[in-house]
Design an enzyme around this catalytic site. Structure first.
Site, mmCIF file in Angstrom:
data_model
loop_
_atom_site.group_PDB
_atom_site.id
_atom_site.type_symbol
_atom_site.label_atom_id
_atom_site.label_comp_id
_atom_site.label_asym_id
_atom_site.label_seq_id
_atom_site.Cartn_x
_atom_site.Cartn_y
_atom_site.Cartn_z
ATOM 1 N N ARG C 224 0.827 -0.910 0.114
ATOM 2 C CA ARG C 224 0.102 -0.082 -0.085
ATOM 3 C C ARG C 224 0.898 1.130 -0.039
ATOM 4 N NH1 ARG C 224 -0.675 2.666 5.488
ATOM 5 N NH2 ARG C 224 -2.249 3.630 4.606
ATOM 6 N N TYR C 317 -2.300 16.244 12.042
ATOM 7 C CA TYR C 317 -1.521 14.932 12.370
ATOM 8 C C TYR C 317 -0.442 14.678 11.380
ATOM 9 C CZ TYR C 317 -0.465 10.051 12.606
ATOM 10 O OH TYR C 317 0.356 8.803 12.530
#
Ligand code: FES
Lengths: 142, 314, 353
Positions: C224, C317
Site C-alpha cells: 500500500r 496529524y
C-alpha cells in the site's frame, strides 16, 4: 511432574493466604518466583497505580502469560511516568500535561501514547519548532 | 514476486503399513523449492480418472534447502478418491501440479513450552514440529494416540526423537488428558492434530482448565474454496459457474466479466457487489454485521454462496 | 537493470539531494484521485504497477548508496534504531534470505548471492561488500542477520510476530521514519502502535487492515502507499530528533516552498516469512520536492487539489499546519482546473523541459 513426599516436609509457619511485603519491589521479587511455579489455567488479578500494574504485567509476560491471563484494575493516583523520547530518561510522578525532563531539561508534552514494555508515556519537546512557543500547564493526572 | 503453482515430481514412495504411504516430492523443473516450514501443508491436484481433486497434505519434515517435501498419506475408506489414487496409481516419476506451502499451523516462537498431541495420521505435521523445535533447543513434549496395532509403527516414526517427553499411547484411554493439560507450566502452547473428535476433546479440556484461546492450536488447511455455485449476471446477462477451488472473483474474471478489485482479501471494499437474489456466505472483513445479515451485498473476492444461485447486479 | 547511483547525496545539514527526470517519472505518487481520505488501500504486491517503483520486491533506485550511508550515520549516533526481540531470530534469517534473494534476482548486476548448502557468499557491489557466512549461524556475520541486511537496503523494516490473532511489532530497523519511534513502540500490537492516528480507528480501517494482514501468505506479498510531507529532503524525521528537524517547519516561505517542501511517500510492503511465520513490513520512503513532482502536469494539478481540500485533522496529524497555505498557494499555479485521469500514473513518458 512432582511425585513423592516433598510437600509433606512440615512448614514452621502456618499456610498464609495474605502476604505482607516491604515494598512493591519486594512483592515483585516474590511474584516472579511464584509465577515460575504456576501452571496453565492460572489467573492473576492486580489493583494499584498504573506504574505498579504494568510492572506486574511485565512479570506476567516474562513468565509466559498472555493478556488473557491477567487482569489489571487501576486505583489510586493517575500520575504518569514519562519517557523522554529525545534523551530516553524517565521522569516519575508526573501530574501535569507539561513536565521538565529530569535528564535533558527539555519541556516535555505528555502524550496519551503508552508503552507497556517501557511502562511509560511518551514525552516530546513542546517547543521544538519555535523555542518558547508552548501551552498553559494544566494538572491532568492526579 | 508472487509464486503460486509448482510442478512436483514424485521422487520416492515408501509403504509404511498397509494403509500408510510416505511420499517424497521434488521440484519437477529443477528450480529450488520454497521453504516448507513445520506446520505447513501443500495442496496437490490429483487427476483420478475424469475427476480432478485438490487435496492438502501436511509436510512431515521441515524443508529448508533439502529440495524435497515429504508427506504421509493414509488410505481412507470410503475415500473421496484422493487417497486411493495416491496408494494405487501414483508412481515414482509422476508429475503433480500443486501450490507452494501454506502454513496455518505454525509454532509460536514466543511460547515457553510446546505440547504436541497427535491422533493417528494426525502425527504428520507434529513430526515436522518436533524436528524443528528440537533443533532449536525449544522445550517440547509430544503425545501420540494410536490404535493398538499401530503403536509400533508410530513408535518407529518417532524413534529419532525418542525420550521421556515423546510418548505413544495405545487406545483411546491411553492418555490422561486432564492430568497432562493441568501440569503444563505457564506459557505453554498446545498443538493438536488428528480426528475432529480428538481435537475437540483437547480444545474443550484446555478451555475448561482455563487455557486462553491463543494457546490452543488445531491443525487446519483453511477454507479457501467451498461448494460450487452459479452466479447470474442481472445486467449483462449470462451465468458463471464458480468451482470449488476458485473464488467468485476469479470465476468472474475468467469469464471476462469486468469486476473491480484491489486487495483480493475481503478488506478494502473495492469489489462490493449488490446481491439481487440468493443467500451469500460472507467471508470478508469489510461489511458490517448488519450489512451481512441484510444479504444485500457480497464481496466476491472471498465470499461464496449458501444457495445454489446468486443473482448479482453486474 | 543497471542503475547509476548518486553517491554524494546528503539528507541532513547541507541537503544535497535531487531526483533525476527518470526518478521523478518512476515516483510512487500516492493520490489516485483529486481528494484524499483514509481507505484500506491494500493490494497484492505483484511485479508491475503504475510506475517502475512497483517492479520489484524491494525497489532499488539512484539514491541507494547515499541512503545506506545515511542509515549508517543514524545508527552510529543511536544504536536503538535497530532492535529485535530475542524470540525473533528465525524471522531475522527469513528477512536476510528474502532480501538477498530478491536483490540478487532483480538486480543481478549489482547484487549476487551464491549458496552452497548453508554456506553463502553475498556480494553487494554498490557498497563494496563481499561476505561469506553460514546461514543460521549469527556469529559468522558482523551484525545480527536482520541488522546486517537492512543496513544494505533502502527504507525502514519492522518485524511483526503473529500471535493471539494480532500482530506484535517485535523488531525493526527504523532510521527514515515519519515521526514514530521504534524504541517506544516495540512490542506493541497493531492497534496500539497506530494509536495516535486520527479518524482511521473510528472508520474501522485498522480492524480491516489487520484481518487482511493476518492472512497474507508466503509467496503472496501485499502493498500500500502512505504519505506525509517533510521540509527539506530529510530522511530521519524521528521523534528522537524532533528538536533537530522541528524548526525546519518554520522556514517555509513563498519563495522556497517549491524546492524545500517535499512529498514523502511510503511504499509499504508486507511479506509472510516462511520459517518464523512472522510478517515483514517494508516501509520505503521516497522524497521529491513539490516542484519536482509538478513537472508531471497531472501530479501538479492533483497535489494542489488534495492539499487544498485535506481535512483539518489530517493536516494537523501530518504536521502540515504551519505551511499548508503557502504550499496550496504555490501549487495553484500548476492547476489550470483541467480534469485529471483516474489512478496514479504520470500519463507521460518524458518530462517537459
Ligand atoms: S477486492 Fe478488496 S474487498 Fe474484495
Amino acid at each position: 511432574m512432582i511425585e513423592g513426599h516433598s510437600r509433606a516436609i512440615p512448614s514452621p509457619l502456618p499456610e498464609e493466604t495474605v502476604h505482607g511485603f516491604r515494598s512493591a519491589s519486594h512483592l515483585l521479587i516474590a511474584l516472579r518466583r511464584r509465577l515460575a511455579q504456576e501452571h496453565m489455567g492460572f489467573r492473576l488479578y492486580a489493583a494499584g497505580t498504573e506504574g505498579f500494574l504494568w510492572d506486574v504485567a511485565g512479570a506476567c509476560e516474562a513468565a509466559g502469560m498472555g493478556k488473557a491471563e491477567y487482569r489489571l484494575c487501576h486505583s489510586g493516583s493517575a500520575q504518569r511516568r514519562i519517557f523522554c523520547v529525545h534523551c530516553r530518561t524517565m521522569t516519575d510522578g508526573v501530574t501535569t500535561n507539561l513536565v521538565t525532563c529530569s535528564g535533558c531539561g527539555a519541556q516535555l508534552f505528555v502524550r496519551d501514547h503508552f508503552s507497556r514494555r517501557l511502562n511509560a508515556f511518551m514525552g516530546f519537546q513542546i517547543d521544538a519548532e519555535v523555542p518558547g512557543e508552548t501551552i498553559p500547564v494544566e494538572e491532568l493526572y492526579r | 514476486m508472487i509464486q503460486r503453482d509448482i510442478a512436483y515430481r514424485v521422487r520416492a514412495i515408501e509403504s509404511l503399513s498397509p494403509t500408510l504411504k510416505r511420499i517424497v516430492l521434488e521440484s519437477a523443473t529443477g528450480d529450488p523449492l520454497p521453504v516448507g516450514a513445520a506446520g505447513a501443508h501443500i495442496a496437490l491436484t490429483l487427476k483420478c480418472g475424469d475427476r480432478i481433486l485438490r487435496n492438502s497434505y501436511s509436510l512431515i519434515a521441515p524443508s529448508d534447502g533439502t529440495g524435497r517435501y515429504e508427506l504421509i498419506v493414509r488410505r481412507t475408506d470410503p475415500s473421496r478418491g484422493g487417497s486411493h489414487f495416491v496408494h494405487d496409481e501414483l508412481t515414482v516419476g509422476a508429475v503433480l501440479a500443486g501450490y507452494v506451502p501454506h502454513n496455518l499451523f505454525p509454532s509460536f516462537s514466543h511460547a515457553r513450552k510446546h505440547l504436541l498431541i497427535g491422533g493417528g495420521v494426525g502425527i504428520t505435521p507434529l513430526l515436522a514440529h518436533l524436528a524443528a523445535l528440537r533443533r532449536e533447543g525449544a522445550r517440547v513434549e509430544l503425545h501420540q494416540l494410536a490404535a493398538a496395532e499401530e503403536v509400533a509403527l508410530f513408535t518407529q516414526l518417532l524413534a529419532p526423537w525418542a525420550g521421556d517427553d515423546v510418548q505413544v499411547h495405545g487406545g483411546r484411554e491411553g492418555l490422561d488428558l486432564e492430568a497432562l493439560l493441568s501440569r503444563q507450566p505457564l506459557g505453554t502452547h498446545v498443538y493438536v492434530c488428528g480426528p475432529a473428535a480428538l481435537m475437540d476433546r483437547v480444545e474443550g479440556m484446555a478451555v475448561a482448565l482455563g487455557w486462553p484461546d491463543g494457546r490452543i492450536h488445531r491443525e487446519s488447511f483453511g477454507a479457501s474454496g467451498g461448494e460450487p455455485f452459479t452466479v447470474r449476471l442481472a445486467r449483462s446477462g449470462g451465468e458463471v459457474r464458480v468451482g470449488p477451488d476458485e473464488s467468485m472473483l476469479q470465476a468472474l474474471e475468467n469469464a471476462g466479466v469486468a469486476a473491480p478489485s484491489l486487495c483480493r482479501g475481503g478488506a478494502c471494499g473495492e469489489c462490493l457487489t449488490r446481491v439481487l437474489e440468493g443467500e451469500p456466505e460472507h467471508r470478508d472483513h469489510y461489511l458490517t454485521a448488519e450489512e451481512k445479515a441484510s444479504g444485500q451485498f457480497v464481496m466476491p473476492c472471498v465470499s461464496r454462496a449458501h444457495s445454489d444461485m446468486l443473482v448479482l447486479d453486474l | 537493470m543497471t542503475i547509476a547511483f548518486k553517491t554524494g547525496e546528503s539528507f541532513r545539514d547541507d541537503f544535497r539531494y535531487a531526483n533525476s527526470d527518470a526518478a521523478i517519472l518512476r515516483f510512487p505518487f500516492p493520490f489516485g484521485e483529486d481528494e484524499y481520505m483514509y481507505a484500506v488501500n491494500l493490494e497484492p504486491h505483484f511485479a508491475g504497477g503504475a510506475t517502475d517503483a512497483f517492479d520489484t520486491a524491494f525497489d532499488v533506485d539512484e539514491h541507494y548508496v547515499s541512503e545506506c550511508r545515511e542509515r549508517e550515520m543514524v545508527l552510529r549516533q543511536d544504536p536503538n534504531r535497530c532492535i529485535v526481540l530475542p524470540h525473533m531470530m528465525q524471522a531475522q534469517w527469513d528477512t536476510l534470505e528474502l532480501i538477498m534473494e530478491s536483490l540478487a534476482r532483480d538486480y543481478p548486476d549489482h547484487f549476487q548471492l551464491e549458496r552452497d548448502g548453508r554456506r553463502w557468499t553475498w556480494r553487494n557491489r554498490p557498497l563494496g561488500i563481499e561476505d561469506r557466512f553460514t546461514f543460521g549461524m549469527p556469529d559468522t556475520l558482523p551484525y545480527e542477520p536482520f541488522e546486517y541486511i537492512t543496513r544494505q537496503a533502502q527504507g525502514d523494516f519492522t518485524l511483526q510476530d503473529q500471535r493471539d490473532g494480532n500482530l506484535y511489532m517485535d523488531g525493526g530497523m527504523v532510521t527514515t521514519q515519519a515521526d514514530w519511534s521504534l524504541e517506544f513502540d516495540l512490542g506493541m500490537t497493531f492497534h496500539e502502535w497506530h494509536g495516535p492516528v486520527p479518524l482511521a480507528h473510528e472508520m474501522g480501517i485498522f480492524d480491516r487492515a489487520l484481518q487482511y494482514l493476518l492472512r497474507v501468505q508466503y509467496g503472496h506479498p501485499a502493498r500500500r502507499l502512505n504519505w506525509t510531507m517533510t521540509v527539506n529532503p530529510r530522511l530521519d524525521t524521528s521523534p528522537e530528533n524532533y528538536p533537530v528537524w522541528g524548526p525546519d517547519r518554520t522556514t517555509i516561505t513563498p519563495d522556497n516552498v517549491g524546492e524545500r517542501l517535499h512529498l514523502r511517500v511510503e511504499l509499504q510492503t508486507f511479506f509472510r516469512l516462511p520459517r518464523s511465520n512472522a510478517l515483514l513490513f517494508g516501509i520505503r520512503a521516497y522524497l521529491a520536492s513539490i516542484d519536482e513532482l509538478a513537472r508531471v502536469p497531472k501530479w501538479g494539478r492533483r497535489l494542489h487539489r488534495v492539499l487544498r481540500d485535506l481535512r483539518e485533522e489530517l493536516a494537523g496529524y501530518k504536521g502540515l499546519t504551519r505551511y499548508r497555505d503557502i504550499a496550496v498557494e504555490h501549487l495553484s499555479r500548476y492547476d489550470d482546473g483541467a480534469p485529471t485521469s483516474p489512478g496514479i500514473a504520470p500519463d507521460i513518458r518524458t518530462l517537459p523541459a
